[in-house]
Design a protein around this motif. Structure first.
Motif, mmCIF file in Angstrom:
data_model
loop_
_atom_site.group_PDB
_atom_site.id
_atom_site.type_symbol
_atom_site.label_atom_id
_atom_site.label_comp_id
_atom_site.label_asym_id
_atom_site.label_seq_id
_atom_site.Cartn_x
_atom_site.Cartn_y
_atom_site.Cartn_z
ATOM 1 N N LEU A 2 -3.359 -4.419 -3.764
ATOM 2 C CA LEU A 2 -2.697 -3.650 -2.705
ATOM 3 C C LEU A 2 -3.628 -2.653 -2.028
ATOM 4 N N ARG A 3 -4.822 -2.511 -2.528
ATOM 5 C CA ARG A 3 -5.848 -1.656 -1.939
ATOM 6 C C ARG A 3 -5.419 -0.208 -1.799
ATOM 7 N N HIS A 4 -4.804 0.349 -2.833
ATOM 8 C CA HIS A 4 -4.572 1.803 -2.812
ATOM 9 C C HIS A 4 -5.155 2.426 -4.077
ATOM 10 N N LYS A 5 -5.362 3.746 -3.958
ATOM 11 C CA LYS A 5 -6.035 4.491 -5.022
ATOM 12 C C LYS A 5 -5.160 5.622 -5.505
ATOM 13 N N TYR A 62 -7.558 2.030 -9.064
ATOM 14 C CA TYR A 62 -7.609 1.301 -7.793
ATOM 15 C C TYR A 62 -6.870 -0.012 -7.964
ATOM 16 N N SER A 63 -6.151 -0.387 -6.938
ATOM 17 C CA SER A 63 -5.488 -1.685 -6.965
ATOM 18 C C SER A 63 -6.255 -2.636 -6.049
ATOM 19 N N MET A 74 0.837 -1.204 0.000
ATOM 20 C CA MET A 74 0.000 0.000 0.000
ATOM 21 C C MET A 74 0.869 1.251 0.000
ATOM 22 N N LYS A 75 0.574 2.154 -0.938
ATOM 23 C CA LYS A 75 1.379 3.375 -1.049
ATOM 24 C C LYS A 75 0.450 4.567 -1.055
ATOM 25 N N ASN A 76 0.920 5.711 -0.526
ATOM 26 C CA ASN A 76 0.104 6.908 -0.636
ATOM 27 C C ASN A 76 0.478 7.680 -1.895
#
Lengths: 163, 177
Positions: free
Chosen positions: B96-99, B92-93, B1-3
């Protein structure tokens, strides 16, 4: 009714006006083209279903324009659809009737100002017999519309179509 | 997960000047601006990089920014000259659940943006709609036709542009009320 008034006392023979008889036959089996456009179509389907039961007035959906008598314009007429509606209308054999159902088909409804894709009233392309107001109209209102149409057919003359 | 900032740094390392800026001052998510004719390769990287894995294009929207000059044309109607048209990509991934949100802006008079249709298949119809409604041309799109308006609708007439003028007639049918 006026149709069975002059029955002879021994039965089996009915004397009636040809016009009355034909009109009675016509108005009692209006087959509508199985055709729906928008949210009004949902209400129209509800009217055909068992709660309101369109069939008790002789109206059933027929899925070909060539054997239909009426068409209920149930919903928003987009410009793209308008061309198709006109073609369907032309394929229905005479005599043919049109019920315009709901604000969109009557005059464009909520799309009157900014609806670049909406025809403002189906009467701009085909002649309408009965307008049913509402957004969408209740099934009772549509039934009232059908009764008005039947009233119109009842008073028709063989010599000329009144509309 | 990345910001968003980490993703921006990663993209900056890989593509340098093609990644224009990051706008963090938004009420929702930060928006990364990309060059319109580099978006395809950036998208492919975002999808395939194991640290990013953006496998889902949630939405693709065409926007008329209407940030040009308002001018009167010969008939006295307001027309916008200059400025930009934009396309927003919401990614959206699911792994990895990041947007992340991407944005490209192209000049209004010649709005050309690379198609991402062969990166995310769902972009096909979204891009056709953006073309149909605001008139953004997607380069390398396999089938760029109108999707909602009729095929014989006036060319160069895009209904969701801010300076759109409703035509008087379509196939003999009067359109205004």
């Amino acid at each position: 009714m006026g149709l069975l008034d002059k029955e002879f006392s021994d039965g089996n023979i009915v004397v009636a006006n040809v016009e009355d008889l034909l009109n009675w036959a016509r108005l009692s089996s209006v087959w509508q083209l199985g055709f729906g456009l928008a949210c009004c179509a949902i209400e129209m389907m509800a009217t055909s279903a068992s709660h309101y039961d369109f069939d008790r007035f002789g109206l059933i959906p027929r899925n070909t324009p060539r054997q239909a008598d009426a068409i209920i314009i149930s919903g928003t007429v987009t410009l793209k659809m308008a061309i198709r509606i006109k073609r369907l209308y032309e394929q229905i054999p005479d005599p043919k009737y049109i019920i315009s159902m709901g604000s969109c088909a009557n005059c464009g409804g909520p799309y009157w100002e900014h609806g670049y894709h909406v025809l403002k009233g189906v009467d701009r392309i085909i002649p309408v017999d009965v307008y049913v107001p509402g957004c969408p109209p209740r099934p009772e209102a549509l039934l009232e519309g059908l009764l008005k149409l039947q009233e119109k057919i009842r008073n028709e003359s063989l010599r000329k179509k009144q509309s | 997960m990345k910001n968003a900032e980490e993703i921006f740094e990663l993209l900056k390392q890989e593509f340098g000047d093609s990644i224009l800026s990051i706008d963090k001052d938004t009420p929702t998510e930060p928006i990364i601006s990309v060059e319109p004719l580099k978006i395809h390769i950036v998208s492919k990287f975002l999808r395939d990089n194991p640290e990013l894995q953006f496998d889902s294009l949630m939405c693709l929207s065409g926007v008329d920014d209407a940030n040009g000059k308002k001018v009167k044309d010969a008939e006295g109607y307001d027309v916008i000259e200059g400025g930009t048209l934009s396309v927003y990509y919401h990614l959206y991934s699911t792994v990895l659940r990041h947007k992340i949100t991407l944005k490209v802006s192209a000049p209004r008079e010649d709005a050309k943006v690379e198609s991402v249709e062969n990166v995310w298949k769902c972009a096909d119809w979204h891009e056709r709609e953006a073309f149909d409604m605001v008139g953004i041309v997607f380069v390398n799109h396999p089938d760029l036709r109108r999707i909602l308006m009729p095929y014989d609708w006036e060319e160069n007439s895009f209904p969701l542009r801010k300076d759109f003028k409703v035509p008087e007639f379509y196939q003999g049918m009067k359109i205004p009320y």
